[in-house]
Design a protein around this motif. Structure first.
Motif, short mmCIF file in Angstrom:
data_model
loop_
_atom_site.label_atom_id
_atom_site.label_comp_id
_atom_site.label_asym_id
_atom_site.label_seq_id
_atom_site.Cartn_x
_atom_site.Cartn_y
_atom_site.Cartn_z
N LEU A 102 0.83 -1.21 0.00
CA LEU A 102 0.00 0.00 0.00
C LEU A 102 0.86 1.26 0.00
O LEU A 102 0.50 2.27 -0.62
N LYS A 103 2.00 1.21 0.67
CA LYS A 103 2.92 2.36 0.63
C LYS A 103 3.44 2.57 -0.78
O LYS A 103 3.56 3.71 -1.24
N LEU A 104 3.76 1.47 -1.47
CA LEU A 104 4.21 1.58 -2.86
C LEU A 104 3.11 2.17 -3.73
O LEU A 104 3.37 3.05 -4.56
N ARG A 105 1.89 1.72 -3.51
CA ARG A 105 0.76 2.22 -4.29
C ARG A 105 0.58 3.73 -4.12
O ARG A 105 0.20 4.44 -5.06
N TYR A 156 5.03 5.44 -7.92
CA TYR A 156 3.90 4.78 -8.58
C TYR A 156 3.07 5.79 -9.36
O TYR A 156 2.67 5.55 -10.50
N LYS A 157 2.82 6.95 -8.78
CA LYS A 157 2.00 7.97 -9.44
C LYS A 157 2.67 8.48 -10.70
O LYS A 157 1.99 8.70 -11.72
N PHE A 177 2.35 5.78 -13.43
CA PHE A 177 1.04 5.60 -14.04
C PHE A 177 0.63 6.81 -14.90
O PHE A 177 -0.23 6.70 -15.76
N LYS A 178 1.25 7.94 -14.68
CA LYS A 178 0.92 9.12 -15.50
C LYS A 178 1.54 9.01 -16.88
O LYS A 178 1.11 9.66 -17.83
N ASN A 179 2.60 8.21 -16.99
CA ASN A 179 3.29 8.10 -18.28
C ASN A 179 2.51 7.27 -19.27
O ASN A 179 1.72 6.42 -18.89
#
Length: 381
Positions: free
Chosen positions: A367-370, A375-376, A379-381
């Protein structure tokens, strides 16, 4: 170890709901451990606490996830990529624990030289109870299957509406929620209408309560709560006491009706098949205006928050891993009352210790990785 959010950021009342839900489930499972053959009305009533506990989880999950989807709609983040991000975050929350505990259950079955269920592969795709009762293996997974499908079906329907109407709004969200609720009720009605010859030893819980197509509405009543809580906040706050009282009365009246009429779900009662589950979910969501605005209590804050944080791990571990393992080694019928009390303490201690370890060293790091910036950015790429 820091909590996933600070105590100020968490909603104490919703943590109370989550903690209450898992405590009810533990009470229910405790009777299965201590008095597995009992026909006592008191024991049967306590066993039914588990039903209420799971429904609390369903409605709460719907309320929280529904609020997230509403924010997606309000921020115009309704592209497929936006919903894919939503799914990824959900799956990182639910799937790692699920698959780890599934593999542990498979390992225990092999260790005990027991028989694995036919079509074991279905458990890896959440298909074990899609439209039929689930095998007696990793039995608590039934509710996770319902949640996973609920997280998929609603957003998919919203994506389809977005394609046709170009832009989603609050009414799109409401229509999708009502459609899914109506579909589940309709399937329960068909179940009640079409089954004319009952199988031997019919189980309402296995054949209906734990089957996906009959249960999606329980989560979407939480979506309705999210809808009114977000878009009609003033009414949500103003009538929170009245709503809470109505919810409690509806819950009590429903169960008084069952007692007066001596209804038994396993006797194929239309009331249980069609109406009961909806009434319980509605009574629960009516209490949410109160719970969602319940400010923190300094004395109870830390224990309630911790139980809430560990609740998913507790749910996955307590039955198949701890309870069934204890039953293999301990003959409960041969124990005295004091002996049974000792086994109960052992069951609870193992459940909480193992759940703490699972949360601390597996669930929490994921959850910390998420929630990390890495992570953000990825996922934006």
């Amino acid at each position: 170890m820091e909590t996933l959010t600070t105590y100020r950021q968490r909603i104490f009342g919703l943590d109370v709901v989550r903690a209450l839900a898992i405590i009810l489930i533990l009470c229910s499972h405790s009777t299965l451990l201590l008095f597995p053959e009992s026909q006592s009305n008191i024991v049967k009533t306590i066993q039914f606490f588990g039903t209420i506990g799971v429904d609390l989880f369903f409605v709460l999950s719907g309320f929280l996830i529904g609020t997230i989807l509403i924010k997606h709609i309000e921020n115009n983040k309704t592209s497929f990529k936006d919903f894919a991000n939503f799914w990824m975050r959900r799956w990182l929350r639910t799937l790692p624990n699920y698959y780890l505990v599934l593999l542990i259950n498979i390992g225990l079955i092999l260790l005990f030289n027991a028989e694995l269920p036919n079509q074991l592969f279905k458990y890896f795709f959440f298909l074990q109870n899609l439209s039929q009762k689930q095998p007696d293996f990793f039995t608590e997974s039934w509710s996770l299957t319902i949640e996973e499908f609920a997280y998929i079906v609603g957003p998919v329907l919203l994506i389809i509406l977005g394609i046709f109407f170009k832009r989603l709004n609050k009414w799109s969200f409401l229509v999708v929620s009502l459609l899914i609720i109506a579909s589940a009720i309709y399937h329960r009605f068909l179940f009640d209408f079409n089954v004319t010859v009952l199988p031997e030893n019919f189980s309402w819980s296995k054949s209906l309560r734990k089957v996906v197509v009959f249960r999606l509405d329980s989560i979407y009543y939480g979506f309705l709560g999210a809808f009114f809580g977000f878009y009609y906040t003033n009414l949500w706050l103003r009538f929170r006491f009245v709503s809470f009282i109505i919810g409690v009365i509806l819950f009590v009246v429903t169960h008084v009706y069952i007692l007066i009429n001596k209804l038994n779900p396993d006797s194929f009662s239309t009331f249980f098949n069609v109406y009961y589950l909806s009434l319980i979910a509605i009574s629960i969501v009516l209490t949410f205006p109160m719970f969602s605005n319940w400010k923190s209590n300094k004395v109870l804050l830390k224990p309630i928050t911790n139980i809430s944080l560990w609740s998913y791990s507790i749910y996955l571990i307590n039955y198949s891993i701890v309870l069934l393992s204890l039953q293999r080694y301990i003959q409960m019928s041969e124990l005295s009352l004091i002996g049974k009390f000792g086994v109960l303490l052992l069951y609870l201690a193992l459940t909480f210790v193992l759940s703490y370890l699972l949360f601390t060293f597996f669930e929490y790091p994921i959850l910390k990785l998420r929630d990390s910036k890495r992570y953000k950015r990825w996922f934006k790429n």
